[in-house]
Design a protein around this motif. Structure first.
Motif, PDB file in Angstrom:
ATOM      1  N   LYS A 244       0.824  -1.212   0.000  1.00 29.02           N
ATOM      2  CA  LYS A 244       0.000   0.000   0.000  1.00 29.02           C
ATOM      3  C   LYS A 244       0.856   1.260   0.000  1.00 29.02           C
ATOM      4  O   LYS A 244       0.340   2.361  -0.195  1.00 29.02           O
ATOM      5  CB  LYS A 244      -0.935   0.010   1.219  1.00 29.02           C
ATOM      6  CG  LYS A 244      -1.941  -1.147   1.236  1.00 29.02           C
ATOM      7  CD  LYS A 244      -2.855  -1.104   0.021  1.00 29.02           C
ATOM      8  CE  LYS A 244      -3.860  -2.244   0.076  1.00 29.02           C
ATOM      9  NZ  LYS A 244      -4.725  -2.267  -1.139  1.00 29.02           N
ATOM     10  N   ARG A 245       2.145   1.081   0.216  1.00 30.49           N
ATOM     11  CA  ARG A 245       3.068   2.218   0.218  1.00 30.49           C
ATOM     12  C   ARG A 245       4.095   2.076  -0.908  1.00 30.49           C
ATOM     13  O   ARG A 245       5.282   2.343  -0.740  1.00 30.49           O
ATOM     14  CB  ARG A 245       3.769   2.347   1.569  1.00 30.49           C
ATOM     15  CG  ARG A 245       2.831   2.682   2.716  1.00 30.49           C
ATOM     16  CD  ARG A 245       3.574   3.141   3.972  1.00 30.49           C
ATOM     17  NE  ARG A 245       4.563   2.179   4.425  1.00 30.49           N
ATOM     18  CZ  ARG A 245       5.876   2.425   4.485  1.00 30.49           C
ATOM     19  NH1 ARG A 245       6.365   3.588   4.108  1.00 30.49           N
ATOM     20  NH2 ARG A 245       6.703   1.489   4.938  1.00 30.49           N
ATOM     21  N   VAL A 246       3.623   1.668  -2.067  1.00 29.08           N
ATOM     22  CA  VAL A 246       4.476   1.563  -3.257  1.00 29.08           C
ATOM     23  C   VAL A 246       3.902   2.451  -4.346  1.00 29.08           C
ATOM     24  O   VAL A 246       2.705   2.405  -4.632  1.00 29.08           O
ATOM     25  CB  VAL A 246       4.564   0.107  -3.762  1.00 29.08           C
ATOM     26  CG1 VAL A 246       5.346   0.048  -5.081  1.00 29.08           C
ATOM     27  CG2 VAL A 246       5.216  -0.792  -2.721  1.00 29.08           C
ATOM     28  N   VAL A 247       4.759   3.270  -4.945  1.00 28.04           N
ATOM     29  CA  VAL A 247       4.362   4.067  -6.101  1.00 28.04           C
ATOM     30  C   VAL A 247       5.369   3.831  -7.208  1.00 28.04           C
ATOM     31  O   VAL A 247       6.575   3.751  -6.972  1.00 28.04           O
ATOM     32  CB  VAL A 247       4.268   5.576  -5.752  1.00 28.04           C
ATOM     33  CG1 VAL A 247       5.609   6.133  -5.301  1.00 28.04           C
ATOM     34  CG2 VAL A 247       3.727   6.374  -6.938  1.00 28.04           C
ATOM     35  N   GLN A 248       4.871   3.662  -8.422  1.00 29.04           N
ATOM     36  CA  GLN A 248       5.711   3.494  -9.603  1.00 29.04           C
ATOM     37  C   GLN A 248       5.437   4.666 -10.542  1.00 29.04           C
ATOM     38  O   GLN A 248       4.301   4.873 -10.968  1.00 29.04           O
ATOM     39  CB  GLN A 248       5.415   2.160 -10.296  1.00 29.04           C
ATOM     40  CG  GLN A 248       5.737   0.949  -9.418  1.00 29.04           C
ATOM     41  CD  GLN A 248       5.519  -0.376 -10.132  1.00 29.04           C
ATOM     42  OE1 GLN A 248       4.407  -0.687 -10.542  1.00 29.04           O
ATOM     43  NE2 GLN A 248       6.576  -1.155 -10.282  1.00 29.04           N
TER      44      GLN A 248
END
Length: 347
Positions: free
Chosen positions: A212-216
């Motif tokens: 939930k704390r991953v951004v690409q």
């Protein structure tokens, strides 16, 4: 003749040795009041002089006593297209002689607040990718065990997997700011589950990421399926495509990303092919219509305030950019990462 050469060698080397000693002394303390390692000024020591270290910082064998360390991982046997990233660390270091101690854009002064050095390269096995991953994991376990934050010079993106194994072993599942043209979440290729297209799939498999704390950011190009980023979305990753970034500031995006990351540990992984190949042609799998360097700065600077526990800059393949500009850009981005680490002083 050999005896004459041996007798003369010390006197021949003495001037060069004095230059290296002077460079190391100046870099350890560019002013009498500093207790930190400081990159030497080109006004005092010419840029081509001395050992080729990151920002001409002192070189030491381990991360003991350091708050942050530059470390190279010269591995490229996980590449699927053009090789050459094994030479990335050397060229990034060479071009980093242009990078100065202060960040004029943000007023960051990392060398007034952190003890930083170059700890050299991790040894790898160029004939065995899985063995290399084990070697990388072991080396980074030692680095993070000392409380040091690694800033890694790649190398292809495979290296993020064993690095994150070590980081997550210390901090637990981490948030991820992943900047790239590619999602790197493939499962298998040519019968292999480990290569530069799979690191974040393997990380999810092993519970290394707080999904939930991953951004690409910056994903683009042709894909093998109609929605090439579906798997990422299904895991809960936030996906920001290259098209989402066109012709606009990314500062508002990063305000949202800071909220997404919260107070937990965060790792930054930056593939140089996130940038448009007009700016960074020296890479293995270039994709058109990428990020601009100014947007890259907005992304990294937007990580200020996060609990950053590690960073990497990967996929610089110098042989495809004889100007050296790709490596120069990489060196500057690594400096920007250093500037957003916790406890960095700002003027």
């Amino acid at each position: 003749m050999e005896r004459l050469l041996l007798r003369c060698l010390p006197s021949l080397l003495r001037p060069a040795y004095r230059h290296v000693q002077l460079l190391q002394t100046v870099s350890r303390c560019s002013s009498s009041s500093s207790r930190f390692n400081v990159p030497p000024s080109a006004a005092e020591i010419a840029r081509p002089v001395g050992i080729c270290s990151m920002m001409r910082l002192p070189v030491q064998d381990s991360s003991e006593g350091l708050d942050a360390a530059f470390v190279g991982v010269p591995l490229d046997i996980g590449t699927s297209n053009r090789p050459g990233a094994r030479f990335g660390p050397r060229h990034i270091r060479a071009e980093s002689a242009m990078v100065r101690a202060y960040n004029s854009g943000t007023r960051a002064a990392p060398f007034e607040s952190l003890m930083v050095a170059d700890i050299g390269d991790v040894s790898v096995n160029l004939y065995d990718l899985k063995d290399s991953c084990k070697m990388i994991r072991k080396a980074f376990k030692k680095i993070v065990s000392t409380g040091c934050i690694p800033l890694t010079l790649g190398g292809d993106h495979t290296i993020a997997y064993p690095i994150l194994q070590s980081v997550a072993e210390k901090y637990g599942p981490v948030g991820l700011v992943h900047v790239d043209a590619h999602a790197d979440t493939s499962d298998i290729a040519l019968g292999e589950k480990i290569y530069h297209g799979t690191p974040f799939r393997r990380c999810v498999d092993e519970g290394l990421l707080d999904c939930k704390r991953v951004v690409q950011i910056g994903l683009r190009g042709s894909t093998y399926e109609p929605d090439g980023y579906l798997w990422s979305k299904e895991q809960g990753f936030r996906v920001v495509t290259g098209e989402d970034c066109w012709l606009q500031s990314l500062a508002p995006l990063m305000k949202e990303v800071r909220q997404q990351m919260g107070n937990g540990p965060v790792y930054i992984s930056f593939d140089i092919d996130a940038l448009d190949p007009a700016f960074a042609p020296g890479t293995g799998t270039p994709e058109i219509a990428g990020l601009q360097p100014s947007q890259a700065l907005e992304i990294i600077r937007g990580c200020r305030g996060m609990k950053v526990v590690g960073c990497d800059l990967v996929e610089v393949s110098p042989i495809y950019d004889t100007s050296g500009n790709t490596a120069l850009t990489a060196a500057n981005l690594l400096f920007e990462m250093l500037c957003v680490l916790p406890n960095v002083k700002y003027h």
